[in-house]
Design a protein around this motif. Structure first.
Motif, mmCIF file in Angstrom:
data_model
loop_
_atom_site.group_PDB
_atom_site.id
_atom_site.type_symbol
_atom_site.label_atom_id
_atom_site.label_comp_id
_atom_site.label_asym_id
_atom_site.label_seq_id
_atom_site.Cartn_x
_atom_site.Cartn_y
_atom_site.Cartn_z
ATOM 1 N N LEU A 252 0.454 -7.481 2.425
ATOM 2 C CA LEU A 252 -0.020 -7.093 3.746
ATOM 3 C C LEU A 252 0.558 -5.730 4.127
ATOM 4 N N ALA A 253 -0.228 -4.954 4.837
ATOM 5 C CA ALA A 253 0.172 -3.597 5.197
ATOM 6 C C ALA A 253 1.183 -3.596 6.327
ATOM 7 N N ASN A 254 1.937 -2.544 6.404
ATOM 8 C CA ASN A 254 2.819 -2.287 7.542
ATOM 9 C C ASN A 254 1.976 -1.650 8.649
ATOM 10 N N GLY A 255 1.029 -2.429 9.164
ATOM 11 C CA GLY A 255 0.089 -1.912 10.155
ATOM 12 C C GLY A 255 -1.202 -1.472 9.502
ATOM 13 N N TRP A 256 -1.121 -0.382 8.728
ATOM 14 C CA TRP A 256 -2.276 0.148 8.013
ATOM 15 C C TRP A 256 -1.826 0.599 6.621
ATOM 16 N N LYS A 257 -2.765 0.535 5.670
ATOM 17 C CA LYS A 257 -2.508 1.058 4.337
ATOM 18 C C LYS A 257 -3.641 1.992 3.935
ATOM 19 N N GLN A 458 16.004 2.376 0.586
ATOM 20 C CA GLN A 458 15.089 3.455 0.209
ATOM 21 C C GLN A 458 14.364 3.190 -1.111
ATOM 22 N N LYS A 459 14.784 2.173 -1.831
ATOM 23 C CA LYS A 459 14.135 1.861 -3.111
ATOM 24 C C LYS A 459 12.758 1.239 -2.930
ATOM 25 N N TYR A 460 12.522 0.647 -1.744
ATOM 26 C CA TYR A 460 11.300 -0.137 -1.552
ATOM 27 C C TYR A 460 10.564 0.320 -0.295
ATOM 28 N N PRO A 461 10.051 1.548 -0.301
ATOM 29 C CA PRO A 461 9.381 2.059 0.907
ATOM 30 C C PRO A 461 8.121 1.273 1.234
ATOM 31 N N TRP A 462 7.910 1.049 2.518
ATOM 32 C CA TRP A 462 6.748 0.306 3.022
ATOM 33 C C TRP A 462 6.346 0.960 4.337
ATOM 34 N N LYS A 463 5.543 2.020 4.223
ATOM 35 C CA LYS A 463 5.227 2.852 5.375
ATOM 36 C C LYS A 463 3.905 2.452 6.010
ATOM 37 N N ASN A 464 3.799 2.799 7.253
ATOM 38 C CA ASN A 464 2.560 2.625 7.997
ATOM 39 C C ASN A 464 1.713 3.875 7.792
ATOM 40 N N ALA A 465 0.608 3.732 7.089
ATOM 41 C CA ALA A 465 -0.218 4.894 6.753
ATOM 42 C C ALA A 465 -0.941 5.473 7.951
ATOM 43 N N SER A 466 -0.956 4.772 9.094
ATOM 44 C CA SER A 466 -1.655 5.282 10.279
ATOM 45 C C SER A 466 -0.786 6.193 11.122
ATOM 46 N N ASP A 467 0.502 6.338 10.781
ATOM 47 C CA ASP A 467 1.372 7.203 11.565
ATOM 48 C C ASP A 467 0.793 8.617 11.591
ATOM 49 N N GLY A 468 0.504 9.100 12.776
ATOM 50 C CA GLY A 468 -0.106 10.403 12.936
ATOM 51 C C GLY A 468 -1.576 10.337 13.269
ATOM 52 N N TYR A 469 -2.163 9.152 13.244
ATOM 53 C CA TYR A 469 -3.611 9.054 13.449
ATOM 54 C C TYR A 469 -4.043 7.989 14.449
ATOM 55 N N LEU A 470 -3.265 6.976 14.664
ATOM 56 C CA LEU A 470 -3.750 5.799 15.375
ATOM 57 C C LEU A 470 -4.207 6.101 16.792
ATOM 58 N N SER A 471 -3.435 6.906 17.529
ATOM 59 C CA SER A 471 -3.807 7.123 18.917
ATOM 60 C C SER A 471 -4.979 8.075 19.060
#
Length: 531
Positions: A252-257, A458-471
């Motif tokens: 499952l995504a961290n919000g968005w993938k 830091q070995k297991y990054p799980w970022k929200n790909a929508s950061d910078g776009y959602l709003s």
């Protein structure tokens, strides 16, 4: 990286955040974030008389009042502006630094009042939601023309972090450095008592996690003769449930993938939700999951009471505090760190903040002299010398140096509370050295553990790909919270057995139909434009 689009509102899917950030008691996004290197710099208790570098030959002979507004969390800000560190800065830069600490719960309201008054403070620290609300209204100073004169400040973040959430060609804020630091922890004393070997990262799969968690539930690890322990707990107030390591293991995504060049929201991942909810419903029925998880406000008491075996999304400092609290009810009780569990397809992750989402802005309504004085101050602030003072305090006031070269807190700081000397570093602006909660007097073993914990996260990054776009999605702004809350309620009902797992498909369809499809369209339009 171009980001002409207005960017990220922190998803209600995330437990937290920033910069940290709403959060549960174990993410440390405010006064408890981790660090990975000991600070360096001057130890002197007197302010240096050398003028910092800057764009003007300013002898700083004119005293300037500087107003800063920042959110505060547990313990609140300093009660007045006579703190020794403020006095140090006042003397060094010939300023009258006035800090207005606003409880985080009231910060949005306060920002609205301040804006309506027409008089913004000189400096404000803003979360990404508020930054994006105000950035297009012409109230912040564009720093781009001046940064080259302040090289230390300019290098506090990558070009990508500086650009994040800003219109193209503009820099309306200083980005706050963030680093992942939360990991999976387990009661090692329970493992020893039950004869369970500590699994290696390769061995620690989601199946192994469940096997150990069930043993914690059924085999009386606390030895009280009752079946009153749980393998793990959760939070019922967000889709991550406070257990991002488990969420990540199921893909499952961290919000968005990002998938095939498009952004995909977690709400639409039907197969992954089915697998995850089947797992969670089984854990609930078998008592492996804390039965009261829906009403949990945070994990702190559960862990400190010695009734939960796995602590998910915990940072090192919190683990040490919890271990100390455990001693009162479970002598020898101890949480130790593990890698996050790996899913069936090898997925694993630790919630990873996007560095630069939280911002420090300057009001455009100031003259050149004040602007340059503030930028000089911040250029020093994030330097090794500045970090030494802003984070550790002043030698002889907050700490003392012993004859053997070691450091210790003064009685005054012990009375105030460790960490209280670093509020300007924690809650206003910090550099990119990862030294957040390692102080000069920190025990070497403690500091080493903190450093290693960050390396591990830091070995297991799980970022929200929508950061910078959602709003950029007006539909999300209007309906996102309502849609997410309704989706969450279905998730909770499935886990607790009130609805079948298959009902997640109806929830996905409803989310899409009632605005989700439009959110996806708008977010992806922004994503393509921002590439």
């Amino acid at each position: 990286m171009k980001k002409a689009v207005a960017g990220a509102i922190a998803l209600s899917l995330a437990v937290l955040t920033m910069a940290g950030c709403g959060s549960n008691g174990n993410n440390g996004s405010h006064a408890g974030e981790a660090s990975s290197a000991a600070p360096t710099g001057s130890n002197a208790g007197e302010a240096s008389s050398a003028a910092p570098a800057g764009s003007k030959a300013d002898d700083m002979s004119d005293k300037i009042k500087i107003e800063i507004m920042a959110a505060s969390w547990t313990g609140g800000g300093w009660p007045d502006n006579n703190h020794p560190i403020i006095q140090y800065i006042d003397k060094k830069f010939n300023v009258d630094l006035q800090i207005q600490w606003v409880p985080n719960a009231n910060f949005v309201e306060k920002m609205n009042v301040v804006s309506a008054s027409g008089k913004m403070p000189d400096v404000i620290r803003l979360d990404p939601t508020m930054f994006q609300k105000w950035v297009g209204q012409g109230v912040f100073l564009d720093l781009q023309p001046y940064l080259s004169d302040y090289p230390t400040l300019k290098n506090v973040a990558t070009p990508e972090s500086w650009a994040l959430l800003n219109p193209e060609g503009k820099t309306y804020a200083i980005p706050i450095y963030e680093t992942p630091q939360n990991n999976t922890y387990v009661r090692s004393d329970w493992m020893d008592k039950l004869g369970i070997p500590m699994p290696s990262p390769d061995e620690f799969t989601i199946d192994k996690f469940y096997e150990i968690a069930k043993a914690f539930t059924t085999q009386d690890p606390d030895g009280d003769g009752k079946q009153d322990t749980f393998g793990f707990s959760a939070l019922g107030n967000s889709l991550q449930l406070g257990d991002p390591q488990l969420i990540a293991a199921f893909g499952l995504a961290n919000g968005w993938k990002e998938e095939n060049g498009k952004l995909v929201p977690v709400e639409t991942q039907a197969a992954e939700w089915t697998s995850f909810l089947t797992f969670m419903n089984k854990a609930y029925k078998e008592g492996v999951l804390d039965k009261d998880f829906i009403t949990n406000a945070n994990f702190n008491e559960k862990y400190a009471q010695g009734k939960v075996g796995f602590a998910l999304d915990m940072h090192y400092q919190f683990s040490q505090t919890t271990n100390a609290q455990l001693q009162a009810v479970a002598p020898g009780g101890k949480f130790v760190e593990l890698s996050p569990p790996a899913g069936a397809n090898g997925e694993r992750g630790t919630r990873t903040p996007t560095s630069g989402m939280t911002k420090v802005v300057l009001s455009k309504d100031m003259d050149d002299e004040k602007r340059d004085r503030i930028l000089k101050m911040f250029d020093w602030w994030v330097s090794p010398e500045g970090e030494d003072i802003i984070k550790n305090g002043i030698e002889g006031v907050q700490y003392e140096k012993a004859a053997d070269g070691s450091y210790q807190m003064t009685d005054a700081l012990k009375a105030e509370g460790e960490g209280r000397q670093s509020l300007l570093w924690n809650w206003v602006l910090r550099g990119n050295t990862n030294t957040f909660n390692i102080y000069k007097w920190s025990a070497p073993e403690w500091a080493k553990g903190m450093e290693q914990s960050i390396v591990n996260a830091q070995k297991y990054p799980w970022k929200n790909a929508s950061d910078g776009y959602l709003s950029a999605s007006q539909t999300y702004t209007d309906k996102g919270a309502e849609l997410d809350e309704k989706f969450l309620q279905t998730v909770l009902q499935i886990i607790s057995g009130k609805k079948p797992v298959s009902s997640i498909n109806d929830a996905i369809a409803e989310w899409k139909q009632n605005g989700g499809d439009k959110i996806i369209e708008e977010v992806n339009a922004a994503y393509q434009a921002g590439k």
